[in-house]
Design a protein around this motif. Structure first.
Motif, PDB file in Angstrom:
ATOM      1  N   ILE A  84      -8.302   8.616  10.428  1.00 29.05           N
ATOM      2  CA  ILE A  84      -9.382   7.658  10.173  1.00 29.05           C
ATOM      3  C   ILE A  84      -8.931   6.678   9.098  1.00 29.05           C
ATOM      4  N   ALA A  85      -9.094   5.402   9.378  1.00 32.18           N
ATOM      5  CA  ALA A  85      -8.776   4.352   8.406  1.00 32.18           C
ATOM      6  C   ALA A  85     -10.046   3.537   8.156  1.00 32.18           C
ATOM      7  N   LEU A  86     -10.344   3.316   6.885  1.00 32.01           N
ATOM      8  CA  LEU A  86     -11.512   2.505   6.556  1.00 32.01           C
ATOM      9  C   LEU A  86     -11.166   1.532   5.441  1.00 32.01           C
ATOM     10  N   SER A  87     -12.012   0.520   5.304  1.00 26.05           N
ATOM     11  CA  SER A  87     -11.808  -0.469   4.251  1.00 26.05           C
ATOM     12  C   SER A  87     -13.085  -0.595   3.421  1.00 26.05           C
ATOM     13  N   VAL A  88     -12.885  -0.873   2.135  1.00 28.75           N
ATOM     14  CA  VAL A  88     -14.010  -1.026   1.215  1.00 28.75           C
ATOM     15  C   VAL A  88     -13.899  -2.404   0.571  1.00 28.75           C
ATOM     16  N   HIS A  89     -14.993  -3.165   0.668  1.00 27.23           N
ATOM     17  CA  HIS A  89     -15.024  -4.516   0.102  1.00 27.23           C
ATOM     18  C   HIS A  89     -16.201  -4.651  -0.846  1.00 27.23           C
ATOM     19  N   GLY A  98      -8.437   1.629  -5.885  1.00 28.77           N
ATOM     20  CA  GLY A  98      -8.590   2.573  -6.989  1.00 28.77           C
ATOM     21  C   GLY A  98      -9.876   3.374  -6.944  1.00 28.77           C
ATOM     22  N   LEU A  99     -10.489   3.470  -5.782  1.00 29.62           N
ATOM     23  CA  LEU A  99     -11.722   4.244  -5.655  1.00 29.62           C
ATOM     24  C   LEU A  99     -11.402   5.681  -5.269  1.00 29.62           C
ATOM     25  N   ASP A 100     -12.288   6.576  -5.630  1.00 33.82           N
ATOM     26  CA  ASP A 100     -12.212   7.962  -5.180  1.00 33.82           C
ATOM     27  C   ASP A 100     -13.124   8.054  -3.959  1.00 33.82           C
ATOM     28  N   VAL A 101     -12.529   8.152  -2.770  1.00 32.56           N
ATOM     29  CA  VAL A 101     -13.293   8.161  -1.531  1.00 32.56           C
ATOM     30  C   VAL A 101     -13.197   9.556  -0.915  1.00 32.56           C
ATOM     31  N   PHE A 119      -9.866  10.658   1.190  1.00 35.24           N
ATOM     32  CA  PHE A 119      -9.126   9.489   1.650  1.00 35.24           C
ATOM     33  C   PHE A 119      -8.093   9.085   0.598  1.00 35.24           C
ATOM     34  N   SER A 120      -6.938   8.657   1.077  1.00 41.95           N
ATOM     35  CA  SER A 120      -5.875   8.159   0.200  1.00 41.95           C
ATOM     36  C   SER A 120      -5.823   6.644   0.309  1.00 41.95           C
ATOM     37  N   SER A 121      -5.632   5.988  -0.825  1.00 45.36           N
ATOM     38  CA  SER A 121      -5.548   4.537  -0.840  1.00 45.36           C
ATOM     39  C   SER A 121      -4.193   4.093  -0.281  1.00 45.36           C
ATOM     40  N   ARG A 126      -7.865  -0.560   1.627  1.00 46.31           N
ATOM     41  CA  ARG A 126      -7.825   0.343   2.798  1.00 46.31           C
ATOM     42  C   ARG A 126      -7.560   1.778   2.339  1.00 46.31           C
ATOM     43  N   TYR A 127      -8.211   2.710   3.056  1.00 48.85           N
ATOM     44  CA  TYR A 127      -8.091   4.129   2.762  1.00 48.85           C
ATOM     45  C   TYR A 127      -7.920   4.885   4.080  1.00 48.85           C
ATOM     46  N   GLU A 128      -7.114   5.948   4.047  1.00 48.83           N
ATOM     47  CA  GLU A 128      -6.849   6.720   5.263  1.00 48.83           C
ATOM     48  C   GLU A 128      -6.932   8.216   4.993  1.00 48.83           C
TER      49      GLU A 128
END
Length: 161
Positions: A84-89, A98-101, A119-121, A126-128
């Protein structure tokens, strides 16, 4: 001498009582199995959560004021793994790094498949992550937390072929 069989009122009453007792017994057994296998509530202690509803509304208002947007960009299955790949804006559309997701991925009706995900940055907002998963419907619920303890909750429904 063979006694002749006659349908009497007592016979009909006995037959009806046996019929309805059988139906009620089977219904009680089925209801018991249904409640034991899925009690119908996803949230534990839902009554206590209801008592804290106003604080939950305030949390959602704070989250709305942040203006963050979390989008699942890609999800695919590879050798019984789900990537799973996601993006945070941010509010202005800028990528947030630098977020903890973290979160939980689960099936909508079966808790045995629930898995914690971290999730890893990979940069540029983007985080995966990668978890065990097969085809079907999955629910991803997570939270992105910044270094200043700004939290943003998100949920996404994933359908895999």
């Amino acid at each position: 001498m063979v006694k002749e069989f006659r349908v009497t009122g007592k016979f009909v009453l006995g037959a009806l009582l046996c019929f309805f007792l059988t139906i009620m017994s089977v219904n009680i057994i089925f209801v018991n199995f249904a409640v034991k296998t899925f009690p119908g509530e996803k949230e534990e202690k839902s009554y206590l959560q209801g008592l804290n509803f106003n604080s939950r509304l305030a949390d959602r208002e704070r989250q709305k004021n942040l203006g963050w947007k979390v989008e699942v960009n890609d999800f695919q299955r590879s050798n019984e793994r789900l990537v799973i790949a996601l993006s945070v804006h941010g509010a202005k559309g800028d990528p947030l790094d630098g977020l903890d997701v973290r979160g939980v991925i689960s099936r909508p009706t079966n808790e045995t498949f629930d898995q914690d995900v971290v999730f890893s940055s990979v940069g540029n907002g983007r985080y995966e992550t990668s978890v065990r998963g097969g085809a079907g419907v999955w629910i991803l619920e997570g939270e992105a937390v910044s270094g200043q303890n700004e939290a943003f909750e998100f949920q996404s429904r994933l359908l895999l072929d």
